[in-house]
Design an enzyme around this catalytic site. Structure first.
Site, short mmCIF file in Angstrom:
data_model
loop_
_atom_site.label_atom_id
_atom_site.label_comp_id
_atom_site.label_asym_id
_atom_site.label_seq_id
_atom_site.Cartn_x
_atom_site.Cartn_y
_atom_site.Cartn_z
N TYR A 184 -17.20 16.65 -15.64
CA TYR A 184 -17.49 15.24 -15.39
C TYR A 184 -18.53 15.12 -14.27
O TYR A 184 -18.36 15.69 -13.18
CB TYR A 184 -16.19 14.51 -14.99
CG TYR A 184 -16.42 13.07 -14.71
CD1 TYR A 184 -16.84 12.21 -15.71
CD2 TYR A 184 -16.26 12.57 -13.43
CE1 TYR A 184 -17.08 10.87 -15.45
CE2 TYR A 184 -16.50 11.23 -13.16
CZ TYR A 184 -16.91 10.39 -14.18
OH TYR A 184 -17.15 9.07 -13.91
N ARG A 217 0.84 -1.20 0.00
CA ARG A 217 0.00 0.00 0.00
C ARG A 217 0.87 1.26 0.00
O ARG A 217 0.55 2.25 -0.64
CB ARG A 217 -0.96 -0.02 1.20
CG ARG A 217 -1.82 1.24 1.32
CD ARG A 217 -3.09 1.03 2.15
NE ARG A 217 -2.90 0.21 3.34
CZ ARG A 217 -2.24 0.58 4.44
NH1 ARG A 217 -1.71 1.78 4.53
NH2 ARG A 217 -2.12 -0.25 5.45
N LYS A 241 -9.37 5.75 -18.76
CA LYS A 241 -9.85 6.14 -20.08
C LYS A 241 -8.72 6.01 -21.12
O LYS A 241 -8.31 4.91 -21.43
CB LYS A 241 -10.43 7.56 -20.03
CG LYS A 241 -11.40 7.78 -18.86
CD LYS A 241 -12.67 6.95 -18.96
CE LYS A 241 -13.58 7.03 -17.75
NZ LYS A 241 -13.91 8.35 -17.24
N ASP A 254 -8.39 18.51 -14.75
CA ASP A 254 -8.75 17.14 -15.14
C ASP A 254 -8.42 17.01 -16.63
O ASP A 254 -9.12 17.56 -17.49
CB ASP A 254 -10.25 16.92 -14.88
CG ASP A 254 -10.70 15.50 -15.22
OD1 ASP A 254 -10.00 14.81 -15.99
OD2 ASP A 254 -11.78 15.10 -14.74
C1 PLP Z 1 -14.14 8.86 -16.06
C2 PLP Z 1 -13.76 10.22 -15.67
C3 PLP Z 1 -13.44 10.52 -14.35
C4 PLP Z 1 -13.52 9.51 -13.23
O1 PLP Z 1 -12.63 8.43 -13.42
P1 PLP Z 1 -12.92 6.98 -12.81
O2 PLP Z 1 -11.69 6.20 -13.12
O3 PLP Z 1 -14.17 6.47 -13.45
O4 PLP Z 1 -13.12 7.15 -11.33
C5 PLP Z 1 -13.07 11.82 -14.05
N1 PLP Z 1 -13.02 12.77 -15.00
C6 PLP Z 1 -13.33 12.52 -16.28
C7 PLP Z 1 -13.27 13.62 -17.27
C8 PLP Z 1 -13.71 11.23 -16.67
O5 PLP Z 1 -14.04 11.00 -17.95
#
Ligand code: PLP
Length: 379
Positions: free
Chosen positions: A103, A47, A201, A176
């Site tokens: 998001y 961890r 993603k 982000d």
């Molecule tokens: C999917 C996504 C998230 C969250 O990510 P997870 O891995 O699903 O927790 C945050 N910001 C954007 C723009 C996303 O597309």
């Protein structure tokens, strides 16, 4: 080294024990101690740190041009850690400014968890820089969060201008960068303090793993705070998911290039189709974000959304008439995915009822267009 080289080599080397070219997965949860109780090889318990995760963190930091990065179990865990480390730190003002179009999970995070009572949250239109400036002057947030292009309307915001405003009023600015990926946009180079990724993603890139990451530009103490979040709160990614991220990231640049070239073609054709009222894609010269995106990005990204003439019912007809493009949420993988954002987001959604969001995959663009065109003709 340049981006493509870093994507393959940063944080990795030939394994000295075996000569393995690809980075090994280290599932071990615990590590042998030195005779004096120390752990001079750098690892004590999985961890706190493990070699596979550490490789991925070095790689992600290199790709964003940051001082370091901290990996988490998901994008949401990464966002949570940023908010805790920046806005809920001792002496920090628990005030957070985020984009109104962003998001959807972030809205849930600030509304439906303990953050609702621990934070003061402001959702603003980040293309309106004067309003943002006034808000920051009056409210003195500790964190200004940006997302560009945003979800689901592909709103493009000016990262350099937002960073300047945030810094003028003493806030940290975090972006982000999930949708653009570091292959197409590097926010630290425009003055952001940190970058958050849903590695799930484009970086993972194959719709088969979940992880998040935060990159910090300077080693100014924030990395240590983020590491404390990682280790003590424990939302860590598995070694296997870190390995998948390392595997996926090697082809990030070529995949992003293919995603956005196809998205550009589809956006142009959708824009010219009589059944489509509006296309949101920064690669279209008519898009309000085109100018900033052309300056700020190395390609316009693989995400687009479009509004079908006839509203919700017509949008459902289109989505249900597709045979190649799959009805599913998420993005960034090889498969093209489409979703009716308003129904996925539920009653709090701000997405127009006729809007469909498309994650353009790596299939042949003519096959994708044939599928879309046939479905639009149904509507
Ligand atoms: C999917 C996504 C998230 C969250 O990510 P997870 O891995 O699903 O927790 C945050 N910001 C954007 C723009 C996303 O597309």
């Amino acid at each position: 080294m340049k981006f493509d080289t870093l994507a393959i080599h940063a944080g990795r080397s030939v394994d000295p024990a075996s000569g393995a070219v690809t980075t090994p997965i280290h599932p071990s949860t615990t590590y042998e101690r030195d005779p004096d109780g120390g752990f001079s090889r750098g690892y004590d318990y999985a961890r706190s740190n493990n070699p596979t995760r550490e490789s991925f963190e070095h790689c992600l930091a290199a790709l964003e041009g940051g001082a370091g990065s901290v990996a988490f179990a998901s994008g949401m865990a990464a966002t949570t850690a940023v908010i805790e480390a920046v806005a809920l730190a001792p002496q920090a003002r628990p005030v957070v400014v985020m984009p109104a179009d962003m998001y959807f999970g972030n809205l849930g995070l600030v509304r439906n968890t303990d953050f609702a009572s621990r934070l003061q949250f402001h959702g603003v239109d980040m293309t309106d820089l004067d309003t943002l400036d006034t808000l920051c002057r009056d409210e003195r947030p500790s964190l200004v969060w940006a997302e560009t292009p945003s979800n689901p309307r592909l709103t493009v915001t000016d990262l350099r201008a937002i960073a300047e405003i945030a810094h003028r009023w003493g806030a940290r600015m975090v972006v982000d960068n999930t949708w653009a990926s570091p292959a197409l946009q590097r926010p630290l180079s425009f003055g952001a303090d940190g970058v958050m990724h849903a590695v799930t993603k484009y970086i993972g890139g194959h719709s088969d793993m979940m992880a998040g990451g935060v990159v910090w530009g300077q080693d100014d103490g924030m990395l240590a705070r983020l590491r404390a979040q990682q280790s003590y709160k424990g939302a860590v990614p598995s070694p296997f998911d870190c390995w998948l991220a390392l595997r996926g990231v090697q082809s990030l640049k070529v995949r992003m290039e293919a995603h956005w070239r196809s998205a550009q073609v589809l956006a142009e054709r959708l824009d010219a189709h009589r059944a489509v009222v509006r296309v949101h894609y920064p690669g279209l010269p008519s898009d309000p974000g085109h100018g900033i995106a052309a300056r700020q990005m190395d390609g316009f990204g693989g995400m687009l959304s479009f509004v079908v003439r006839g509203g919700r019912e017509a949008a459902f007809t289109v989505a249900n008439s597709l045979s190649l493009i799959i009805r599913a949420t998420s993005l960034g993988g090889a498969h093209s995915l489409i979703e009716h954002r308003a129904s996925i987001e539920g009653e709090d959604s701000r997405a127009p009822q006729g809007l469909l969001r498309l994650s353009v995959g790596l299939e042949d663009v003519e096959d994708l267009w044939a599928d879309l065109e046939a479905a639009l003709d149904e509507a």
